[in-house]
Write a protein that holds these residues in place. Structure first.
Motif, PDB file in Angstrom:
ATOM      1  N   ALA A 246      -9.368   9.522  -1.596  1.00 17.25           N
ATOM      2  CA  ALA A 246      -8.805   9.941  -0.298  1.00 17.25           C
ATOM      3  C   ALA A 246      -7.889   9.188   0.287  1.00 17.25           C
ATOM      4  O   ALA A 246      -6.747   9.673   0.891  1.00 17.25           O
ATOM      5  N   LYS A 247      -7.944   8.003   0.029  1.00 14.43           N
ATOM      6  CA  LYS A 247      -6.886   6.916   0.362  1.00 14.43           C
ATOM      7  C   LYS A 247      -5.600   7.084  -0.049  1.00 14.43           C
ATOM      8  O   LYS A 247      -4.604   6.930   0.346  1.00 14.43           O
ATOM      9  N   LEU A 248      -5.574   7.170  -1.494  1.00 14.06           N
ATOM     10  CA  LEU A 248      -4.355   7.800  -2.086  1.00 14.06           C
ATOM     11  C   LEU A 248      -3.616   8.693  -1.778  1.00 14.06           C
ATOM     12  O   LEU A 248      -2.325   8.808  -1.403  1.00 14.06           O
ATOM     13  N   GLU A 249      -4.490   9.893  -1.318  1.00 17.06           N
ATOM     14  CA  GLU A 249      -3.953  11.127  -0.819  1.00 17.06           C
ATOM     15  C   GLU A 249      -3.255  10.656   0.587  1.00 17.06           C
ATOM     16  O   GLU A 249      -2.063  11.206   0.966  1.00 17.06           O
ATOM     17  N   GLN A 250      -4.034   9.946   1.242  1.00 16.08           N
ATOM     18  CA  GLN A 250      -3.433   9.767   2.676  1.00 16.08           C
ATOM     19  C   GLN A 250      -2.318   8.871   2.663  1.00 16.08           C
ATOM     20  O   GLN A 250      -1.313   8.997   3.573  1.00 16.08           O
ATOM     21  N   ALA A 251      -2.105   8.097   1.566  1.00 14.91           N
ATOM     22  CA  ALA A 251      -0.988   7.272   1.689  1.00 14.91           C
ATOM     23  C   ALA A 251       0.403   7.718   0.739  1.00 14.91           C
ATOM     24  O   ALA A 251       1.272   7.260   0.841  1.00 14.91           O
ATOM     25  N   GLY A 252      -0.182   9.064   0.427  1.00 13.59           N
ATOM     26  CA  GLY A 252       1.141   9.745  -0.304  1.00 13.59           C
ATOM     27  C   GLY A 252       1.440   9.299  -1.492  1.00 13.59           C
ATOM     28  O   GLY A 252       2.577   9.429  -1.945  1.00 13.59           O
ATOM     29  N   PHE A 253       0.361   8.982  -2.432  1.00 11.10           N
ATOM     30  CA  PHE A 253       0.644   8.434  -3.801  1.00 11.10           C
ATOM     31  C   PHE A 253       1.396   9.073  -4.567  1.00 11.10           C
ATOM     32  O   PHE A 253       2.231   8.953  -5.322  1.00 11.10           O
ATOM     33  N   ARG A 254       0.942  10.501  -4.652  1.00  9.72           N
ATOM     34  CA  ARG A 254       1.723  11.707  -5.554  1.00  9.72           C
ATOM     35  C   ARG A 254       3.145  11.799  -5.217  1.00  9.72           C
ATOM     36  O   ARG A 254       3.806  11.797  -6.027  1.00  9.72           O
ATOM     37  N   SER A 255       3.189  12.014  -3.662  1.00  5.36           N
ATOM     38  CA  SER A 255       4.484  12.393  -3.238  1.00  5.36           C
ATOM     39  C   SER A 255       5.525  11.267  -3.863  1.00  5.36           C
ATOM     40  O   SER A 255       6.688  11.375  -3.986  1.00  5.36           O
ATOM     41  N   ALA A 256       4.883   9.915  -3.572  1.00  2.76           N
ATOM     42  CA  ALA A 256       5.943   8.798  -3.770  1.00  2.76           C
ATOM     43  C   ALA A 256       6.325   8.575  -5.237  1.00  2.76           C
ATOM     44  O   ALA A 256       7.449   8.535  -5.642  1.00  2.76           O
ATOM     45  N   LEU A 257       5.349   9.175  -6.252  1.00  2.00           N
ATOM     46  CA  LEU A 257       5.699   9.171  -7.601  1.00  2.00           C
ATOM     47  C   LEU A 257       6.699  10.246  -8.012  1.00  2.00           C
ATOM     48  O   LEU A 257       7.663  10.316  -8.747  1.00  2.00           O
ATOM     49  N   ILE A 258       6.362  11.217  -7.475  1.00  2.45           N
ATOM     50  CA  ILE A 258       7.425  12.577  -7.525  1.00  2.45           C
ATOM     51  C   ILE A 258       8.715  12.061  -7.070  1.00  2.45           C
ATOM     52  O   ILE A 258       9.832  12.339  -7.763  1.00  2.45           O
ATOM     53  N   GLU A 259       8.902  11.659  -5.850  1.00  2.00           N
ATOM     54  CA  GLU A 259      10.237  11.156  -5.376  1.00  2.00           C
ATOM     55  C   GLU A 259      10.645  10.339  -6.061  1.00  2.00           C
ATOM     56  O   GLU A 259      12.226  10.116  -5.935  1.00  2.00           O
ATOM     57  N   ALA A 260      10.209   9.405  -6.819  1.00  2.00           N
ATOM     58  CA  ALA A 260      10.635   8.358  -7.523  1.00  2.00           C
ATOM     59  C   ALA A 260      11.345   8.681  -8.583  1.00  2.00           C
ATOM     60  O   ALA A 260      12.521   8.594  -9.211  1.00  2.00           O
ATOM     61  N   VAL A 261      10.718   9.638  -9.420  1.00  4.80           N
ATOM     62  CA  VAL A 261      11.073  10.397 -10.388  1.00  4.80           C
ATOM     63  C   VAL A 261      12.370  11.327 -10.100  1.00  4.80           C
ATOM     64  O   VAL A 261      13.369  11.320 -10.794  1.00  4.80           O
ATOM     65  N   VAL A 262      12.427  12.105  -9.112  1.00  2.00           N
ATOM     66  CA  VAL A 262      13.653  12.767  -8.649  1.00  2.00           C
ATOM     67  C   VAL A 262      14.831  11.907  -8.339  1.00  2.00           C
ATOM     68  O   VAL A 262      15.916  12.135  -8.668  1.00  2.00           O
ATOM     69  N   ALA A 263      14.556  10.669  -7.646  1.00  2.50           N
ATOM     70  CA  ALA A 263      15.551   9.846  -7.048  1.00  2.50           C
ATOM     71  C   ALA A 263      16.281   9.181  -8.447  1.00  2.50           C
ATOM     72  O   ALA A 263      17.326   8.999  -8.366  1.00  2.50           O
ATOM     73  N   ALA A 264      15.440   8.649  -9.288  1.00  4.76           N
ATOM     74  CA  ALA A 264      16.023   8.240 -10.489  1.00  4.76           C
ATOM     75  C   ALA A 264      16.664   9.419 -11.289  1.00  4.76           C
ATOM     76  O   ALA A 264      17.770   9.019 -12.018  1.00  4.76           O
ATOM     77  N   ALA A 265      16.240  10.573 -11.547  1.00  9.48           N
ATOM     78  CA  ALA A 265      16.917  11.664 -11.898  1.00  9.48           C
ATOM     79  C   ALA A 265      18.415  11.779 -11.501  1.00  9.48           C
ATOM     80  O   ALA A 265      19.417  11.962 -12.029  1.00  9.48           O
ATOM     81  N   ASN A 266      18.277  11.819 -10.118  1.00  2.00           N
ATOM     82  CA  ASN A 266      19.637  11.925  -9.242  1.00  2.00           C
ATOM     83  C   ASN A 266      20.418  10.707  -9.550  1.00  2.00           C
ATOM     84  O   ASN A 266      21.897  10.912  -9.752  1.00  2.00           O
ATOM     85  N   ARG A 267      20.120   9.608  -9.646  1.00  2.00           N
ATOM     86  CA  ARG A 267      20.831   8.489 -10.119  1.00  2.00           C
ATOM     87  C   ARG A 267      21.588   8.555 -11.515  1.00  2.00           C
ATOM     88  O   ARG A 267      22.815   8.165 -11.811  1.00  2.00           O
ATOM     89  N   SER A 268      20.850   9.013 -12.403  1.00  2.00           N
ATOM     90  CA  SER A 268      21.359   9.292 -13.753  1.00  2.00           C
ATOM     91  C   SER A 268      22.452  10.187 -13.577  1.00  2.00           C
ATOM     92  O   SER A 268      23.468  10.029 -14.522  1.00  2.00           O
ATOM     93  N   GLN A 269      22.239  11.425 -12.957  1.00  5.90           N
ATOM     94  CA  GLN A 269      23.450  12.435 -12.769  1.00  5.90           C
ATOM     95  C   GLN A 269      24.679  11.619 -12.135  1.00  5.90           C
ATOM     96  O   GLN A 269      25.524  12.013 -12.699  1.00  5.90           O
ATOM     97  N   GLU A 270      24.518  10.715 -11.175  1.00  3.64           N
ATOM     98  CA  GLU A 270      25.601  10.104 -10.486  1.00  3.64           C
ATOM     99  C   GLU A 270      26.287   9.227 -11.556  1.00  3.64           C
ATOM    100  O   GLU A 270      27.356   9.113 -11.702  1.00  3.64           O
ATOM    101  N   LEU A 271      25.535   8.589 -12.411  1.00  2.00           N
ATOM    102  CA  LEU A 271      26.058   7.727 -13.440  1.00  2.00           C
ATOM    103  C   LEU A 271      27.135   8.390 -14.412  1.00  2.00           C
ATOM    104  O   LEU A 271      27.789   7.866 -15.129  1.00  2.00           O
ATOM    105  N   GLY A 272      26.800   9.615 -14.805  1.00  4.32           N
ATOM    106  CA  GLY A 272      27.255  10.362 -15.599  1.00  4.32           C
ATOM    107  C   GLY A 272      28.901  11.208 -15.053  1.00  4.32           C
ATOM    108  O   GLY A 272      29.423  11.580 -15.748  1.00  4.32           O
ATOM    109  N   LYS A 273      29.022  10.993 -13.723  1.00  2.00           N
ATOM    110  CA  LYS A 273      30.339  11.391 -13.043  1.00  2.00           C
ATOM    111  C   LYS A 273      31.319  10.503 -13.173  1.00  2.00           C
ATOM    112  O   LYS A 273      31.130   9.433 -13.250  1.00  2.00           O
TER     113      LYS A 273
END
Length: 273
Positions: A246-273
């Motif tokens: 419940a504390k993990l959910e309250q702190a947005g643990f899942r969301s933080a990991l999802i956003e980390a993956v997406v941010a890194a994927a976006n950065r990878s895309q930027e490196l290829g331009k």
């Protein structure tokens, strides 16, 4: 000299791949030539692995299989300085963000009209490869033959598991498995810090956290359970685990990991331009 595998870049990942290939007998030390600009690193590579070393990328580029293990930021400079390229060569790249099309253009076969006929495999391994526990996603160019794909697969099986994905998904792979070890390391560190906060000695907390993550990953892999199923098995009604979840959910643990993956994927895309 008879070289079967040329490697440009003698850094962490290049060394990890070479060491595992040698340990498994996929290649002999005399089969491998590593091009590395730093003298001290060349000496270390030669002493540690017995491979041939050079500071001339052109020598590595004449091998039938070329592994690019450099930083994407220096890709253009490295290929611009190449004057000798094996026309029948398979090029394998582990550079984040550098596309198959870029690689095909950078390693021409002959006439300008034939540049796109270069056999290219793009790969994204991760750092657990250094202990043979990595996972590598590979994408193949149009002109890669079946036997060349087998060679690339064999190289990365030496450092862990291999999956094949369309190139359009490589940035997502980079964000998840490429960058993922950092996220897991942070989670382990945070678990240990939590144990210390709850009163455990640091050494015990570190050991508990590390083995808990390792054991859980192994259990999920061997049991084929969905992570949610394992979580439910551990979480009893009104118990300690659900309070923590419940504390993990309250702190947005899942969301933080999802956003980390997406941010890194976006950065990878930027490196290829």
């Amino acid at each position: 000299m008879s070289i079967k595998l040329g490697v440009i870049g003698g850094g962490v990942m290049g060394c990890a791949i070479v060491s595992r290939l040698l340990a498994q007998g996929t290649y002999q030390s005399t089969d491998i030539l590593i091009s590395e600009p730093t003298l001290s690193q060349r000496e270390l590579l030669q002493q540690e692995y017995g491979v041939q070393v050079t500071d001339d990328n052109n020598l590595a580029a004449m091998a039938p299989v070329l592994l690019l293990a450099i930083k994407p930021q220096v890709f253009d400079k490295v290929v611009a300085d190449l004057s000798q390229i094996n026309p029948a060569q398979l090029v394998i790249s582990i550079l984040a963000g550098v596309s198959i099309a870029q690689l095909e253009r950078a390693f021409p076969v002959g006439e300008a009209s034939q540049n796109e006929n270069r056999a290219v495999v793009r790969a994204m391994p991760n750092t657990p490869a250094t202990v043979g526990m990595g996972i590598t996603a590979i994408s193949v160019g149009t002109y890669v033959r079946a036997e060349q794909l087998d060679v690339a697969t064999q190289i990365f099986q030496a450092v862990g598991e291999v999956v094949t994905v369309p190139e359009s998904l490589m940035d997502a792979v980079t964000g998840l498995s490429g960058s993922g070890p950092a996220y897991v390391a942070i989670a382990i560190e945070a678990l240990a810090d939590g144990g210390v906060a709850a009163g455990l000695p640091r050494q015990i907390a570190d050991r508990l956290a590390l083995q808990t993550v390792l054991g859980t990953a192994t259990l999920l892999k061997e049991s084929h359970l969905h992570p949610a199923q394992l979580k439910d098995r551990v979480t009893s009604p009104g118990g300690t685990t659900i309070a923590g979840v419940a504390k993990l959910e309250q702190a947005g643990f899942r969301s933080a990991l999802i956003e980390a993956v997406v941010a890194a994927a976006n950065r990878s895309q930027e490196l290829g331009k």
